[in-house]
Design an enzyme around this catalytic site. Structure first.
Site, PDB file in Angstrom:
ATOM      1  N   HIS A 102       0.875  -1.191   0.266  1.00  0.00           N
ATOM      2  CA  HIS A 102       0.009  -0.125  -0.078  1.00  0.00           C
ATOM      3  C   HIS A 102       0.943   1.307  -0.014  1.00  0.00           C
ATOM      4  O   HIS A 102       2.288   1.190   0.089  1.00  0.00           O
ATOM      5  CB  HIS A 102      -0.940  -0.125   1.167  1.00  0.00           C
ATOM      6  CG  HIS A 102      -2.058  -0.776   1.025  1.00  0.00           C
ATOM      7  ND1 HIS A 102      -2.997  -0.469   0.025  1.00  0.00           N
ATOM      8  CD2 HIS A 102      -2.709  -1.936   1.676  1.00  0.00           C
ATOM      9  CE1 HIS A 102      -4.069  -1.406   0.191  1.00  0.00           C
ATOM     10  NE2 HIS A 102      -3.745  -2.282   1.143  1.00  0.00           N
ATOM     11  N   ASP A 136      -0.265   6.954  -3.909  1.00  0.00           N
ATOM     12  CA  ASP A 136      -1.148   6.588  -4.580  1.00  0.00           C
ATOM     13  C   ASP A 136      -1.623   7.780  -5.711  1.00  0.00           C
ATOM     14  O   ASP A 136      -1.666   7.539  -6.757  1.00  0.00           O
ATOM     15  CB  ASP A 136      -2.300   6.276  -3.722  1.00  0.00           C
ATOM     16  CG  ASP A 136      -2.313   4.949  -3.072  1.00  0.00           C
ATOM     17  OD1 ASP A 136      -1.443   4.127  -3.410  1.00  0.00           O
ATOM     18  OD2 ASP A 136      -3.285   4.479  -2.167  1.00  0.00           O
TER      19      ASP A 136
END
Length: 362
Positions: A126, A156
């Site tokens: 992540h 991200d």
């Protein structure tokens, strides 16, 4: 009616989470016609702002007929966006070789954390993991605390979605000249490393150290930090340049304190931060805003997400809009001749695949 510099561009998106959907949100806001292919009973609906401005069709990739339908969308698309682990699309029969054989001008965008190759390419991860590997996470936070995760903005969305969107636009431009598409391997680790270019340059020049909370832009400097106010709120100060720093000293009443003359002496920063913090705490956030906002101090109140849409600057620029009762960021950036616009909220349900495909000429 779609508008924006990407008006007419057809994008097929394979449903995922995080940076892939955010990338296609940006493309949609700039006018692209985005169709998301999701699983039956997928999660493309509700109040997911990242899913705004697109249609959704539900296909089961375990069914050969639905795979064939997906290939028909790919044949008509200008861009494909997917965010699976390397090899997944190939196993579905939808990998770059299959897609480009059907559509040689296709821009095939692949969004992953670690990239399509490398020893970590098949590992789960992540945002926090990707920014950790690039040196970015270590540099964030206070010296006496562990590194502070900066939401998932840096990995991200910054190093991932924005770099993929830039790559898509560049590849579309090149395809207009060459008539050929290509694959974009957008790894978040690559993007975050690129975002750190200035810091790596400063480190090479010996003006940045690996010590957290000890550099000019990481909260180590008293003139570039956040401070608590009398009412328990915060203000952000970024008075780097000498003239802006002098104005900060004037506004805070510290211009006659000789200690603050050592602006760029790192050894003095901790003591000066304590002194400035004590002064800032004598007024409320709104009192400091009235005194400093709009001046060259380089000042802003630290607003919550509930407060930010109502700030006069944000309302004047319409930085936030409301769709179906949901307050959300407006389209960005802005174009003078072909302005983009949010094409609508998240879809309320799946569309008929045949009807959507027919609208693409398929």
């Amino acid at each position: 009616m779609a508008q924006g510099p990407l008006n007419g561009v057809k994008v097929v998106e394979f449903a995922g989470i995080g940076p892939g959907p955010f990338c296609t949100m940006l493309l949609s806001d700039m006018g692209a016609d985005v169709v998301r292919i999701d699983r039956p009973n997928g999660r493309s609906f509700g109040k997911d702002i990242g899913a705004r401005g697109r249609r959704v069709v539900a296909l089961d990739m375990k069914q050969p007929g639905d795979v064939a339908t997906a290939l028909k969308f790919i044949e008509k698309a200008d861009v494909l966006i997917e965010g699976f682990r390397p090899g997944v699309m190939e196993r579905l029969g939808l990998g770059p070789d299959q897609a480009l054989a059907r559509n040689p001008k296709l821009v095939y965008g692949r969004m992953t954390g670690w990239g399509q190759t490398g020893p970590l390419s098949q590992a789960a991860g992540h945002d926090i993991n990707y920014i950790a590997l690039t040196g970015a996470l270590h540099a964030m936070g206070k010296a006496d605390r562990p590194p502070a995760p900066p939401l998932n903005l840096v990995g991200d969305f910054g190093g991932g979605a924005l770099y993929l969107a830039m790559g898509v636009c560049a590849a579309l431009f090149e395809a207009q000249r060459s008539g050929k598409g290509q694959v974009i391997d957008a790894a978040i680790t690559d993007g975050v490393a690129s975002l750190m270019a200035m810091m790596y340059g400063m480190r090479a020049s010996s003006i940045w150290t690996d010590d957290r909370d000890a550099n000019m832009l990481d909260g180590g400097a008293h003139f570039y930090d956040t401070y608590e106010t009398k009412d328990g709120k915060y203000v952000a100060i970024g008075s780097i340049e000498p003239q802006f720093y002098a104005l900060l000293m004037e506004k805070t009443g510290l211009k006659d304190d000789p200690a603050f003359g050592a602006q760029m002496v790192k050894a003095e920063w901790p003591a000066l931060s304590e002194k400035l913090a004590a002064v800032i705490k004598t007024k409320t956030r709104d009192e400091w805003s009235k005194l400093m906002e709009g001046t060259d101090v380089c000042f802003a109140p630290v607003l919550t997400m509930g407060e930010a849409p109502n700030h006069p600057h944000n309302t004047a620029r319409e930085s936030f809009i409301e769709i179906d009762g949901v307050v959300q960021p407006n389209a960005a950036p802005r174009f003078s001749r072909t302005p983009g616009a949010v094409q609508g909220g998240p879809p309320k349900g799946p569309s008929d695949a045949k009807e959507v495909l027919a609208s693409w000429g398929g």
